[in-house]
Design a protein around this motif. Structure first.
Motif, PDB file in Angstrom:
ATOM      1  N   ARG A 124       1.394  -1.325   0.179  1.00 49.23           N
ATOM      2  CA  ARG A 124      -0.058   0.162  -0.264  1.00 49.23           C
ATOM      3  C   ARG A 124       0.684   1.322   0.037  1.00 49.23           C
ATOM      4  O   ARG A 124       1.808   1.301   1.087  1.00 49.23           O
ATOM      5  CB  ARG A 124      -0.826  -0.014   1.462  1.00 49.23           C
ATOM      6  N   LEU A 125       0.869   2.331  -0.944  1.00 51.35           N
ATOM      7  CA  LEU A 125       1.339   2.877  -1.285  1.00 51.35           C
ATOM      8  C   LEU A 125       1.331   4.374  -0.207  1.00 51.35           C
ATOM      9  O   LEU A 125       2.086   5.256   0.162  1.00 51.35           O
ATOM     10  CB  LEU A 125       1.480   4.045  -2.211  1.00 51.35           C
ATOM     11  N   ALA A 126       0.443   4.356   0.807  1.00 50.18           N
ATOM     12  CA  ALA A 126      -0.101   4.884   1.978  1.00 50.18           C
ATOM     13  C   ALA A 126       0.607   4.544   2.936  1.00 50.18           C
ATOM     14  O   ALA A 126       1.059   5.985   3.809  1.00 50.18           O
ATOM     15  CB  ALA A 126      -1.467   4.837   2.276  1.00 50.18           C
ATOM     16  N   ASP A 127       1.203   3.482   3.657  1.00 55.00           N
ATOM     17  CA  ASP A 127       1.978   2.923   4.414  1.00 55.00           C
ATOM     18  C   ASP A 127       2.936   2.279   4.324  1.00 55.00           C
ATOM     19  O   ASP A 127       4.299   1.916   5.613  1.00 55.00           O
ATOM     20  CB  ASP A 127       0.594   2.581   6.023  1.00 55.00           C
ATOM     21  N   ARG A 128       3.086   1.454   3.406  1.00 55.43           N
ATOM     22  CA  ARG A 128       4.845   0.712   2.849  1.00 55.43           C
ATOM     23  C   ARG A 128       4.684  -1.063   2.801  1.00 55.43           C
ATOM     24  O   ARG A 128       5.070  -1.255   3.265  1.00 55.43           O
ATOM     25  CB  ARG A 128       5.811   1.146   2.562  1.00 55.43           C
ATOM     26  N   ARG A 129       2.901  -0.938   3.602  1.00 57.59           N
ATOM     27  CA  ARG A 129       2.950  -2.306   4.785  1.00 57.59           C
ATOM     28  C   ARG A 129       2.308  -3.146   3.392  1.00 57.59           C
ATOM     29  O   ARG A 129       1.746  -3.138   2.405  1.00 57.59           O
ATOM     30  CB  ARG A 129       1.893  -2.144   5.553  1.00 57.59           C
ATOM     31  N   PRO A 130       2.747  -4.161   3.391  1.00 57.95           N
ATOM     32  CA  PRO A 130       1.952  -5.497   1.832  1.00 57.95           C
ATOM     33  C   PRO A 130       1.209  -6.080   2.374  1.00 57.95           C
ATOM     34  O   PRO A 130       1.052  -6.506   3.034  1.00 57.95           O
ATOM     35  CB  PRO A 130       3.720  -6.305   2.539  1.00 57.95           C
ATOM     36  N   HIS A 131       0.866  -5.768   0.803  1.00 59.70           N
ATOM     37  CA  HIS A 131      -0.543  -6.233   0.674  1.00 59.70           C
ATOM     38  C   HIS A 131      -0.580  -7.609   0.341  1.00 59.70           C
ATOM     39  O   HIS A 131      -1.728  -8.450   1.206  1.00 59.70           O
ATOM     40  CB  HIS A 131      -0.717  -5.447  -0.469  1.00 59.70           C
ATOM     41  N   HIS A 132       0.642  -8.035  -0.745  1.00 64.07           N
ATOM     42  CA  HIS A 132       0.305  -9.473  -1.092  1.00 64.07           C
ATOM     43  C   HIS A 132       1.364  -9.421  -1.706  1.00 64.07           C
ATOM     44  O   HIS A 132       2.274  -8.353  -1.704  1.00 64.07           O
ATOM     45  CB  HIS A 132      -0.789 -10.498  -2.093  1.00 64.07           C
ATOM     46  N   TYR A 133       2.083 -10.669  -2.361  1.00 63.30           N
ATOM     47  CA  TYR A 133       2.893 -11.361  -2.988  1.00 63.30           C
ATOM     48  C   TYR A 133       2.871 -11.380  -4.450  1.00 63.30           C
ATOM     49  O   TYR A 133       2.083 -11.871  -4.664  1.00 63.30           O
ATOM     50  CB  TYR A 133       4.207 -12.468  -2.073  1.00 63.30           C
ATOM     51  N   GLU A 134       3.576 -11.041  -5.553  1.00 62.07           N
ATOM     52  CA  GLU A 134       3.123 -11.645  -6.426  1.00 62.07           C
ATOM     53  C   GLU A 134       4.735 -12.894  -6.740  1.00 62.07           C
ATOM     54  O   GLU A 134       5.326 -12.480  -6.833  1.00 62.07           O
ATOM     55  CB  GLU A 134       3.922 -10.927  -7.857  1.00 62.07           C
ATOM     56  N   ALA A 135       4.376 -14.189  -7.346  1.00 64.79           N
ATOM     57  CA  ALA A 135       4.840 -15.259  -7.245  1.00 64.79           C
ATOM     58  C   ALA A 135       5.641 -15.299  -9.045  1.00 64.79           C
ATOM     59  O   ALA A 135       4.826 -15.201  -9.838  1.00 64.79           O
ATOM     60  CB  ALA A 135       4.449 -16.658  -7.328  1.00 64.79           C
ATOM     61  N   LEU A 136       6.605 -14.850  -9.137  1.00 60.59           N
ATOM     62  CA  LEU A 136       7.957 -14.534 -10.291  1.00 60.59           C
ATOM     63  C   LEU A 136       8.631 -16.185 -11.188  1.00 60.59           C
ATOM     64  O   LEU A 136       8.973 -16.394  -9.699  1.00 60.59           O
ATOM     65  CB  LEU A 136       8.772 -13.178 -10.561  1.00 60.59           C
ATOM     66  N   LEU A 137       8.290 -16.521 -12.060  1.00 61.21           N
ATOM     67  CA  LEU A 137       9.147 -17.539 -12.797  1.00 61.21           C
ATOM     68  C   LEU A 137      10.026 -17.416 -12.795  1.00 61.21           C
ATOM     69  O   LEU A 137      10.667 -16.377 -13.664  1.00 61.21           O
ATOM     70  CB  LEU A 137       8.010 -18.407 -13.633  1.00 61.21           C
ATOM     71  N   ARG A 138      10.901 -18.658 -12.153  1.00 60.89           N
ATOM     72  CA  ARG A 138      12.706 -18.632 -12.377  1.00 60.89           C
ATOM     73  C   ARG A 138      12.559 -19.880 -12.843  1.00 60.89           C
ATOM     74  O   ARG A 138      13.399 -21.005 -11.668  1.00 60.89           O
ATOM     75  CB  ARG A 138      13.426 -17.604 -11.135  1.00 60.89           C
ATOM     76  N   PRO A 139      13.087 -20.055 -13.997  1.00 63.46           N
ATOM     77  CA  PRO A 139      13.873 -21.044 -14.923  1.00 63.46           C
ATOM     78  C   PRO A 139      15.521 -21.106 -14.209  1.00 63.46           C
ATOM     79  O   PRO A 139      15.753 -20.334 -13.484  1.00 63.46           O
ATOM     80  CB  PRO A 139      13.449 -21.062 -16.038  1.00 63.46           C
ATOM     81  N   GLU A 140      15.474 -22.457 -14.104  1.00 63.20           N
ATOM     82  CA  GLU A 140      16.992 -23.089 -14.150  1.00 63.20           C
ATOM     83  C   GLU A 140      18.110 -23.050 -14.484  1.00 63.20           C
ATOM     84  O   GLU A 140      17.877 -23.043 -15.909  1.00 63.20           O
ATOM     85  CB  GLU A 140      17.076 -24.175 -13.644  1.00 63.20           C
ATOM     86  N   ALA A 141      18.268 -22.389 -14.058  1.00 62.85           N
ATOM     87  CA  ALA A 141      20.170 -22.196 -14.665  1.00 62.85           C
ATOM     88  C   ALA A 141      20.370 -23.268 -15.850  1.00 62.85           C
ATOM     89  O   ALA A 141      21.238 -22.208 -16.606  1.00 62.85           O
ATOM     90  CB  ALA A 141      21.609 -21.901 -13.670  1.00 62.85           C
ATOM     91  N   ASP A 142      20.119 -24.353 -15.227  1.00 58.86           N
ATOM     92  CA  ASP A 142      21.152 -25.477 -16.637  1.00 58.86           C
ATOM     93  C   ASP A 142      19.814 -25.375 -17.802  1.00 58.86           C
ATOM     94  O   ASP A 142      20.591 -26.336 -18.676  1.00 58.86           O
ATOM     95  CB  ASP A 142      21.423 -27.105 -15.591  1.00 58.86           C
ATOM     96  N   ILE A 143      18.677 -25.223 -17.930  1.00 59.99           N
ATOM     97  CA  ILE A 143      18.097 -25.481 -18.671  1.00 59.99           C
ATOM     98  C   ILE A 143      18.378 -25.156 -20.023  1.00 59.99           C
ATOM     99  O   ILE A 143      18.911 -23.966 -19.744  1.00 59.99           O
ATOM    100  CB  ILE A 143      16.415 -24.666 -18.333  1.00 59.99           C
TER     101      ILE A 143
END
Length: 527
Positions: A311-330
């Motif tokens: 939240r921009l008003a208080d900077r407290r986390p509202h939720h988290y986004e799960a971001l895909l990270r392929p493995e380095a050896d792929i």
């Protein structure tokens, strides 16, 4: 009473409301369109023959975007959605799809009464010298949208030209002066109704309804560079967007992946991915690649990183986004997350990838007791009855998961079966799962989703967030996006927020939430 000639007095034919409407409209404008809420032209009158070389009747049934120059399509989507939500569009500058990219003021109004689904657009010439700016150099999203429209047959067929600029020692990060020369030459060399976009440093794409002479453009850039004391070489490639051997779906999927691959690795990566035979060559060689990608998904050759949305008003986390990270050896070209996703879409494996990522997100949600976790859901999965049935079954079997999840609808692939997508959205909302439209503004389809799908959040594309700091036009676009979101009852998230100044500006424009390095980089999920 008789007239002086002894004839009955003349009784004028009653003038219909429609005739009055046309007369008043064309007194103040050159061209008039009636369009449906989907943007299809229902009626046309005025100077279309002289301005566009087309009779008014020939435009009936076409999309209103065909009247406008390609570089203006993205901005027009925003304006048209303002008209749909507010019933009125104030005079707005656009350019016609003609050789001179003629600047016109477009105004709009929703018709009243029984014709409430019809909207009126008028186009009036501007008495301003030099108002037509010609082609503008944008980012990859408008380029992708225009290419998709050509590939699907929504707009007349054309070509995608690709230019790769090499500075001394093979560098693909030209200095500022060379980049300026390239952008200026593209803006003046290609047709006014073409669209140029910068896919990455030193890599540009050009969408044209006629085949552009890319070799001549490249030679001109090299000559300009030499005249300025700079060294540069330009490699060019062209992909036809009218291959009759491919279905529109095959072409659009292959095209999205081609743009992603070229932006990442240039001509060499394009050839490595199978595009040396054009879009059809990539599709023809997809079988073996499908097997490898399916195996990578099944073996979960990826991990998740989590980034907070605050939240921009208080900077407290509202939720988290799960971001895909392929493995380095792929194996290449699947190491980059965006390539991994678009490659899956191009080969028809979006549902399998979405489901594998969703199961990993659910596993994280079960272990964590903090805020909700957002999982990305592609348009292809959203419109799939089978995917919907499996998802609903999962959430009904574990009701607590519905309180821990949030879904972000991505635009990596456009939704074709909107009725099925609506059923999925309604089913998820019925289970208490919030939804968000991701990268709002990056592509034209997101504006249609806002009208069609009931969502709780809209995430504004980061390019608009960053450009708003230096461009009044982009600030106005962000303000319009916030306005549109509020009209449908959605709250707004701004991504790519990296400075306090950007955060303050977003708050000033009415944005409630922020995501970006200022608030936290992707990493492990807290707790």
């Amino acid at each position: 009473m008789e007239s002086e000639e002894g004839e009955p007095p003349h009784r004028p034919r009653p003038v219909t409301d429609r005739e009055r409407f046309l007369t008043f409209a064309l007194a103040a404008a050159e061209m008039l369109l009636e369009v449906s809420s989907a943007g299809r032209i229902l009626f046309a009158a005025g100077a279309f023959q002289s301005r566009l070389g087309r009779s008014p009747d020939s435009l009936v049934g076409a999309h209103v975007r065909e009247v406008l120059a390609l570089p203006d399509h993205a901005a027009f989507e925003i304006a048209f959605n303002i008209l749909l939500s507010r019933d009125r569009l104030p005079p707005t500058l656009f350019h016609l799809a003609n050789a001179g990219a003629t600047a016109m003021a477009c105004s709009g109004l929703r018709l009243l009464g029984r014709d409430a689904d019809r909207l009126c657009l008028t186009f009036a010439a501007l008495p301003l010298a030099g108002a037509a700016e010609g082609p503008r150099i944008g980012g990859p999203a408008p380029l992708r949208d225009a290419a998709n429209a050509l590939a699907r047959g929504v707009a007349p067929a054309g070509t995608l030209g690709l230019l790769e600029i090499h500075a001394p020692e093979g560098s693909l990060a030209p200095d500022g002066e060379l980049t300026r020369l390239v952008r200026e030459e593209l803006a003046t060399s290609i047709a006014p109704d073409s669209l140029a976009g910068e896919l990455a440093a030193g890599r540009f794409g050009v969408i044209s309804r006629t085949r552009a002479d890319l070799a001549a453009v490249g030679a001109k850039i090299e000559a300009l560079a030499r005249a300025s004391g700079l060294a540069a070489s330009v490699a060019t490639e062209a992909l036809a967007l009218d291959d009759a051997s491919l279905t529109p779906m095959q072409m659009t999927r292959a095209l999205r992946y081609a743009l992603s691959v070229f932006g990442r690795g240039g001509a060499a990566a394009l050839a490595e991915a199978g595009f040396d035979g054009g879009l059809a060559g990539f599709v023809a060689g997809a079988c073996a690649r499908t097997v490898r990608l399916r195996q990578a998904i099944a073996e979960r050759k990826f991990r998740l990183a989590f980034q907070p949305i605050v939240r921009l008003a208080d900077r407290r986390p509202h939720h988290y986004e799960a971001l895909l990270r392929p493995e380095a050896d792929i194996e290449a070209p699947l190491v980059m997350a965006q390539d991994f996703v678009i490659f899956a879409e191009a080969l028809g494996l979006s549902e399998e990838l979405d489901w594998a990522v969703l199961l990993a997100v659910c596993s994280a949600a079960r272990r964590s007791g903090g805020p909700r976790i957002a999982a990305n859901l592609s348009g292809l999965s959203l419109q799939s009855p089978g995917f919907r049935a499996a998802l609903v079954k999962l959430l009904e079997s574990e009701p607590l998961l519905a309180r821990r999840l949030l879904f972000e609808i991505t635009e990596t692939a456009e939704i074709e079966e909107e009725a099925e997508a609506v059923r999925t959205v309604e089913a998820l909302r019925g289970l208490g799962v919030p939804l968000c439209i991701d990268d709002f503004g990056a592509g034209a389809a997101a504006f249609r989703y806002l009208r069609t799908l009931r969502v709780d959040y809209v995430k504004i594309d980061g390019l608009y967030v960053q450009n708003a700091m230096r461009s009044p036009v982009d600030r106005g676009i962000v303000a319009s996006m916030v306005d549109l979101a509020r009209t449908v009852g959605a709250q707004v998230v701004a991504e790519w927020v990296e400075t306090e100044a950007e955060a303050a500006l977003m708050q000033e424009l009415g944005v409630e939430f922020g995501q970006g390095w200022l608030f936290g980089r992707p990493g492990p999920l807290p707790g």
